[in-house]
Enzyme design. Structure first.
Site, short mmCIF file in Angstrom:
data_model
loop_
_atom_site.label_atom_id
_atom_site.label_comp_id
_atom_site.label_asym_id
_atom_site.label_seq_id
_atom_site.Cartn_x
_atom_site.Cartn_y
_atom_site.Cartn_z
N GLU A 44 -18.59 22.66 -39.70
CA GLU A 44 -17.90 21.77 -38.75
C GLU A 44 -18.19 21.59 -37.81
O GLU A 44 -18.78 22.68 -37.14
CB GLU A 44 -16.35 22.38 -38.90
N ASP A 118 -14.77 14.01 -29.81
CA ASP A 118 -14.75 13.52 -28.39
C ASP A 118 -15.03 11.75 -28.48
O ASP A 118 -15.99 11.60 -29.19
CB ASP A 118 -15.58 14.16 -27.42
N THR A 191 -6.18 20.52 -37.80
CA THR A 191 -6.93 20.97 -36.87
C THR A 191 -6.03 21.26 -35.56
O THR A 191 -4.66 20.81 -35.46
CB THR A 191 -7.90 20.24 -36.23
N GLU A 192 -6.38 22.03 -34.50
CA GLU A 192 -5.25 21.98 -33.61
C GLU A 192 -4.99 20.61 -32.77
O GLU A 192 -3.78 20.47 -32.53
CB GLU A 192 -5.93 22.81 -32.10
N TYR A 193 -6.20 19.73 -32.65
CA TYR A 193 -5.98 18.49 -31.99
C TYR A 193 -4.83 17.63 -33.03
O TYR A 193 -3.91 16.95 -32.56
CB TYR A 193 -7.30 17.52 -31.91
N1 SAM Z 1 -12.24 19.97 -34.12
C1 SAM Z 1 -11.17 20.36 -33.13
C2 SAM Z 1 -9.83 20.04 -32.99
O1 SAM Z 1 -9.73 18.97 -33.94
O2 SAM Z 1 -8.99 20.53 -32.79
C3 SAM Z 1 -11.76 20.18 -31.45
C4 SAM Z 1 -11.71 18.75 -31.11
S1 SAM Z 1 -12.18 18.42 -29.31
C5 SAM Z 1 -11.73 16.80 -29.00
C6 SAM Z 1 -14.03 18.26 -29.66
C7 SAM Z 1 -15.01 19.53 -29.74
O3 SAM Z 1 -16.31 19.18 -29.84
C8 SAM Z 1 -14.89 20.15 -27.93
O4 SAM Z 1 -14.32 21.43 -28.33
C9 SAM Z 1 -16.22 20.08 -27.49
O5 SAM Z 1 -16.81 21.08 -27.07
C10 SAM Z 1 -16.87 19.80 -29.22
N2 SAM Z 1 -18.31 19.20 -29.05
C11 SAM Z 1 -18.38 18.25 -28.34
N3 SAM Z 1 -19.77 17.85 -28.41
C12 SAM Z 1 -20.43 18.78 -29.15
C13 SAM Z 1 -21.89 18.87 -29.39
N4 SAM Z 1 -22.84 18.16 -29.29
N5 SAM Z 1 -22.06 20.04 -30.26
C14 SAM Z 1 -21.12 20.93 -30.46
N6 SAM Z 1 -19.77 21.01 -29.97
C15 SAM Z 1 -19.59 19.85 -29.36
#
Ligand code: SAM
Length: 212
Positions: A44, A118, A191-193
């Site tokens: 993931e 993101d 997921t948390e989001y």
């Molecule tokens: N998947 C989780 C959820 O649904 O609750 C977190 C969603 S959050 C909006 C996106 C996460 O992706 C962030 O914690 C960010 O640090 C991570 N992220 C973004 N770009 C990334 C990258 N290039 N490599 C690893 N992690 C990344």
């Protein structure tokens, strides 16, 4: 994902070497050696606080999971979950998805999960989306032949641009839902989001795509 400054996170991640792999390049081509059992590997990307990856690991003991997350202050919560549950089939990497080819050999990964990535809504930031063409090339380079990406998000713009990106890349769409929580899809792990946005009434979009 909201990041609070946690100066102790780095030390904690370094302490639990059985769960957080500090030099992942050493396992390139031999990830099964990092786990108790030799079984399929799902990763993931952007795992956040780890609710999904730990829930999946618990529900599917016959799969090995790796949660990949850039932010120390966030992944440390995923570590807490794994410590508490003593899960043998999940590991964490505190690395950038840009570098996945350094850590995985072609064909080593059986499935990629992208959850609530993101959205980067501005056109000039499109290349940063984890479903942009350059990322699809990286995933193809580490996945098995006909490997799959399973993707979900609450963000309609990201979902639309991702479907276009998958299609431009020639991938096969094998599942799509424009309202996951009101569909007959079974076994969803939130997921948390997902929990946060669906409790506020957002629809969840989900698809599965396969390389040809
Ligand atoms: N998947 C989780 C959820 O649904 O609750 C977190 C969603 S959050 C909006 C996106 C996460 O992706 C962030 O914690 C960010 O640090 C991570 N992220 C973004 N770009 C990334 C990258 N290039 N490599 C690893 N992690 C990344």
């Amino acid at each position: 994902m909201r990041q609070r400054n946690k100066p102790w996170a780095k030390d904690k991640l370094a302490e639990y070497t059985q769960y957080v792999i500090s030099e992942p390049e050493k396992y390139k081509g031999k990830w099964n050696e990092a786990f108790d059992k030799n079984q399929p590997l799902h990763i993931e990307i952007g795992t956040g606080k780890g609710r999904f990856v730990t829930g999946m690991a618990k529900a599917n003991p016959d799969i090995n999971y790796i949660g990949i997350e850039l932010a120390e202050s966030v992944i440390v919560t995923a570590l807490d979950r794994i410590i508490e549950e003593e899960l043998p089939n999940v590991k964490l990497l505190n690395v950038n998805a840009n570098d996945l080819r350094d850590y995985f050999e072609k064909g080593e990964v059986n499935r990629v999960y992208l959850n609530f990535s993101d959205p980067w809504p501005k056109k000039r930031h499109a290349k940063r989306r984890l479903t942009y063409r350059s990322f699809l090339e990286i995933y193809e380079d580490i996945l098995v032949d006909k490997g799959e990406i399973h993707f979900k998000t609450d963000n309609q713009g990201l979902f639309e641009s991702s479907l276009m990106s998958f299609s431009d890349y020639g991938m096969l769409l094998t599942f799509v839902s424009l309202d996951l929580h009101n569909s007959d899809y079974e076994g969803n792990i939130m997921t948390e989001y997902e929990e946060k946005f669906s409790s506020r009434g957002s629809r969840i979009f989900r698809c599965e795509v396969q390389y040809r």
